[in-house]
Design a protein around this motif. Structure first.
Motif, mmCIF file in Angstrom:
data_model
loop_
_atom_site.group_PDB
_atom_site.id
_atom_site.type_symbol
_atom_site.label_atom_id
_atom_site.label_comp_id
_atom_site.label_asym_id
_atom_site.label_seq_id
_atom_site.Cartn_x
_atom_site.Cartn_y
_atom_site.Cartn_z
ATOM 1 N N GLU A 186 66.374 12.757 28.781
ATOM 2 C CA GLU A 186 67.507 13.735 28.339
ATOM 3 C C GLU A 186 69.112 13.418 28.876
ATOM 4 O OE1 GLU A 186 65.230 14.832 27.102
ATOM 5 O OE2 GLU A 186 65.076 14.431 24.866
ATOM 6 N N VAL A 187 67.978 14.010 30.230
ATOM 7 C CA VAL A 187 69.741 14.142 31.178
ATOM 8 C C VAL A 187 68.881 14.020 32.677
ATOM 9 C CG1 VAL A 187 70.259 15.890 30.447
ATOM 10 C CG2 VAL A 187 68.574 16.166 31.925
ATOM 11 N N ARG A 246 72.938 16.190 36.446
ATOM 12 C CA ARG A 246 73.235 16.944 35.462
ATOM 13 C C ARG A 246 73.989 16.182 34.075
ATOM 14 N NH1 ARG A 246 72.750 20.740 39.618
ATOM 15 N NH2 ARG A 246 71.163 21.575 39.787
ATOM 16 N N ARG A 276 73.969 13.575 31.372
ATOM 17 C CA ARG A 276 72.990 12.458 30.662
ATOM 18 C C ARG A 276 73.043 11.681 30.090
ATOM 19 N NH1 ARG A 276 72.973 14.469 23.583
ATOM 20 N NH2 ARG A 276 74.439 16.603 24.559
ATOM 21 N N ASN A 318 66.848 18.464 23.501
ATOM 22 C CA ASN A 318 68.205 18.442 22.643
ATOM 23 C C ASN A 318 68.841 19.521 22.368
ATOM 24 O OD1 ASN A 318 65.743 15.621 21.939
ATOM 25 N ND2 ASN A 318 67.687 15.390 22.716
ATOM 26 N N LEU A 364 70.559 21.078 24.850
ATOM 27 C CA LEU A 364 71.529 20.527 26.261
ATOM 28 C C LEU A 364 72.816 20.700 25.917
ATOM 29 C CD1 LEU A 364 72.123 18.383 27.784
ATOM 30 C CD2 LEU A 364 71.072 16.621 26.611
ATOM 31 N N PHE A 377 74.403 24.102 26.680
ATOM 32 C CA PHE A 377 74.668 24.011 28.735
ATOM 33 C C PHE A 377 75.958 23.035 28.461
ATOM 34 C CE2 PHE A 377 73.727 21.771 32.303
ATOM 35 C CZ PHE A 377 73.549 22.326 33.309
ATOM 36 N N GLU A 378 76.104 21.788 27.323
ATOM 37 C CA GLU A 378 77.150 20.755 28.204
ATOM 38 C C GLU A 378 78.010 21.497 27.572
ATOM 39 O OE1 GLU A 378 75.074 16.299 27.828
ATOM 40 O OE2 GLU A 378 75.861 17.549 25.818
ATOM 41 N N VAL A 405 67.034 20.390 31.737
ATOM 42 C CA VAL A 405 68.461 20.513 30.662
ATOM 43 C C VAL A 405 69.306 22.125 30.851
ATOM 44 C CG1 VAL A 405 67.432 18.414 28.870
ATOM 45 C CG2 VAL A 405 67.241 21.385 28.684
#
Lengths: 396, 381
Positions: free
Chosen positions: A290-291, A296, A298, B26, B29, B32-33, B73
């Protein structure tokens, strides 16, 4: 008291309770006497599937009494004197009900002489002397093989075990070209290995042992051809009951691939290998994630790479690591490789296996040195699984 | 009063019955963002995040060292990362120890659990028991909770009707919480007709299987202005481990929760929780636990749980306005979910369920069958 073969008369009597087999005492309600010359008298009472053994001067009430000298008594009980000969020669007498006394034979487990210790040489002699008795002929159908043992160190030696036409023979040399040869730098390590004190992997890893020839024959066939070696010393220690509960813990799981791994697996179905490329540092990830953990961010750009590449890292695995999902045991040895796919650089590699018969031919790439070129071999019916690639093979 | 730790920002994915299309990576994530976006925190080794605390469980994730699967992530590469495998609320206690000791200024606290992944949560909780005795008896958190439920209900005069009332209210409250699991509204009769799982616990008395993930940014008092204008403070934490073997303890007793809350209250300077605290979030894994834990944290009198419900205690003390654990959070993340609701209430972001002028809140969490381990935090606006 005198000792015969390292055993005293009273050792035989004192261990009776420990050696008692209740199944041999069924329906018995009786008393036996033992009169051992210069040693004393013992009375054995059998009742209700229990025994009582006592040293006493009063043997009255015994249905039968055995008379012998100490050496003969110990010899018969330890297998050093033949019981029939001793009886026929008059060294053992039974007064009273002879038939009843015969039942004492089923009352006890065999008395085993407690050896204080065995040297590496003693063990090696015993291990190879018991090879033929331990041989399981039922497992040897159609087998024509020879197993050689080259054991170094001060106590070492060489042996070959031949199996042919359902017959097992052992020689104290290494002759001809053995099917497989097991080499130990120090014979003591071999003894410890057979006794289960060290494991083969740490010996191999430590460079203390190795094997030549058909390793699979030694790893897979040898253990079924022979009964496991029993340590003669282990039998003397009164065994404490070990309570073991065997449980298999199983829990069905439903793992989601998520969109990124999902794309990768779908690609395999279509004979495509996809990496994803970090928008910041440009590194590729195989399989894609995913990342980019370094930056850090995507990683959404999916890039097709390969399908050919060069070997970057490799190993050869000799133990049969089972597949945790299926329980299937892998064929050994197998070659693990990390392939630097065309379109990737540095450590951006994809792990997989090399074709079995090409293990020895693979060269690992390192800095400027190029690794062996390889290509994937695809499964006919692909389901979106890592085994859609059967393995990689040399791209010639 | 001692020093305090700030919660600068929180983020979560909506509680859901099954995120079939997502890996738990997922799920994390987005959280986190969101934290990065809200706070503009960096990973600078001097001024930014040097340490990350995560909460997950090996058995629920079906992998050894479950945190290793998610370090990428949550931004945890090339710095400290430690996992809390027990109830997530203890992650807040752990972060507090790091921050108040001065060891770290800023901590990212992330957690995930995808309960839908495993075939049976009861088989998972069965593995929490010893292999020789309790496990072969089939003990799991549901049937062990049922033993406690019967003992407690007898002691505190709590009835099947009371439990029905708790379930109905939980689902009504959850409708006002945009992050709550979507459950069908039920009436009391439906709850009373719900099938028995382990008498006296019915299917609807037990929280449903739920997938969820969250993130929080935690910080020391001196630097809070760098990340938020509206911090919420953690001012007290207390925990207590009760006896492990079920045969050893008084199942109707709140011994361990009494201890945990007493310690948290002392640290936060709370004299009377009934007067000093305006919002309570309690981890009711099963309906009977709501009045039981209410007794444990001191807002219902001991042995009077049934009467407390009849007297409107749940609404009077603003208990579980989020819907509570009962509406659905993953088992091991109940405490983080409770703390997050307290954060929304104390920062005035609780929308339709906002308690006006809420100044202090309590989040409570339990781990294990029959509330073996208890932890409580006190939070302030």
């Amino acid at each position: 008291m005198a000792e015969y073969w390292g055993v005293k008369v009273e050792d035989i009597f004192n261990s009776m309770q420990e050696r008692f087999r209740p199944e041999g005492a069924k329906d018995l309600d009786t008393v036996f006497g033992y009169d051992i010359k210069d040693e004393g008298k013992w009375k054995l009472t059998v009742k209700d599937n229990k025994i009582k053994i006592e040293k006493t001067d009063d043997l009255s009430g015994s249905v039968a009494t055995m008379q012998a000298d100490g050496e003969t008594f110990v010899g018969v009980n330890t297998g050093n004197v033949d019981a029939t000969n001793a009886f026929m020669g008059g060294k053992v007498k039974v007064e009273g009900d002879m038939a009843a006394f015969g039942k004492t034979g089923k009352l006890f487990r065999k008395f085993v002489i407690a050896q204080k210790e065995m040297t590496t040489k003693d063990y090696l002699a015993d291990m190879f002397a018991t090879i033929v008795p331990r041989f399981k002929v039922s497992e040897a159908a159609g087998l024509d093989a020879s197993f050689a043992f080259d054991l170094g160190g001060p106590d070492g030696g060489k042996w070959t075990v031949f199996i042919k036409d359902n017959v097992c023979t052992v020689t104290a040399t290494i002759e001809g070209k053995p099917t497989v040869t097991l080499e130990f730098n120090d014979a003591k390590d071999y003894v410890d290995f057979i006794l289960g004190k060290i494991d083969s992997q740490s010996l191999m890893a430590g460079g203390k042992a190795g094997a030549k020839g058909d390793l699979n024959m030694m790893a897979s066939k040898w253990p079924v051809l022979f009964e496991k070696y029993k340590d003669p010393l282990a039998g003397n220690v009164p065994q404490q009951e070990l309570i073991v509960l065997k449980k298999t813990i199983g829990l069905n799981e439903k793992f989601s691939t998520g969109p990124i791994m999902g794309k990768f697996l779908k690609g395999l179905k279509e004979k495509k290998i996809y990496a994803n490329k970090c928008p910041q540092c440009g590194r590729m990830q195989l399989p894609p994630r995913e990342v980019c953990a370094d930056c850090r961010v995507r990683v959404n750009e999916i890039v097709e790479v390969g399908p050919k590449g060069e070997v970057r890292y490799m190993d050869i695995v000799y133990y049969a690591m089972p597949d945790p999902l299926t329980g299937a045991v892998r064929d050994t040895p197998y070659g693990g490789i990390n392939v630097l796919m065309d379109g990737c650089k540095g450590n951006e590699t994809l792990p997989h296996f090399i074709r079995k018969d090409q293990i020895e031919k693979i060269q690992m790439g390192w800095n400027e040195k190029k690794g062996t070129r390889v290509r994937p071999v695809w499964e006919e019916n692909r389901i979106g699984d890592i085994w859609d690639i059967k393995y990689f093979e040399i791209d010639e | 009063m001692g020093k305090r730790m700030a919660i600068c920002a929180v983020a979560q994915i909506k509680n859901d019955a099954e995120y079939w299309h997502l890996r738990f990576q997922n799920m994390l994530l987005g959280c986190f963002e969101s934290i990065m976006e809200q706070t503009k925190v960096t990973f600078d080794m001097e001024k930014g995040i040097r340490n990350i605390i995560t909460c997950s469980d090996d058995l629920f994730d079906a992998r050894t060292i479950s945190d290793n699967g998610i370090t990428d992530v949550v931004g945890a590469h090339f710095r400290g990362e430690e996992k809390m495998a027990q109830e997530s609320i203890n992650g807040l206690g752990y972060a507090m120890a790091s921050i108040l000791s001065g060891h770290d200024d800023v901590i990212l606290f992330m957690g995930h659990c995808k309960e839908s992944q495993g075939e049976s949560r009861r088989m998972i909780s069965n593995l929490a028991y010893d292999p020789f005795y309790s496990r072969p008896l089939g003990m799991d958190y549901h049937n062990v909770d049922a033993l406690q439920a019967r003992a407690y209900m007898e002691k505190s005069k709590v009835t099947d009707e009371h439990l029905a009332k708790i379930v109905v209210r939980s689902r009504q409250n959850a409708k006002k919480n945009p992050y709550a699991r979507e459950n069908k509204l039920v009436n009391e009769q439906e709850v009373l007709n719900s099938p028995m799982y382990a008498d006296p616990l019915r299917e609807l008395h037990i929280y449903p299987v739920t997938d969820w993930a969250y993130g929080m940014l935690l910080c020391c008092e001196d630097r809070v202005q760098e990340f938020t204008k509206k911090p919420v403070w953690v001012t007290g934490y207390g925990s207590c481990m009760d006896r492990y073997f079920l045969g050893d303890k008084d199942l109707a007793s709140n011994f361990s929760l009494n201890n945990a809350s007493k310690r948290a209250y002392e640290k936060a300077g709370i004299k009377d929780p009934k007067k000093d605290i305006q919002v309570f979030e309690l981890s009711d894994h099963a309906a009977y636990q709501l009045p039981m834990w209410a007794e444990g944290v001191g807002i219902a009198d001991e042995g009077k749980g049934g009467k407390w419900i009849d007297d409107g205690g749940m609404d009077k003390f603003n208990v579980n306005l989020s819907g509570g654990q009962l509406n659905g959070n993953p088992l091991l993340l109940g405490g983080a979910a409770r703390a997050m609701e307290c954060y929304y209430q104390l920062s005035g972001q609780a929308g339709d369920r906002q308690v006006k002028g809420a100044k202090r809140a309590v989040a409570q969490a339990a781990t294990g069958g029959a509330g073996q381990h208890q932890a409580v935090i006190v939070m302030e606006a």
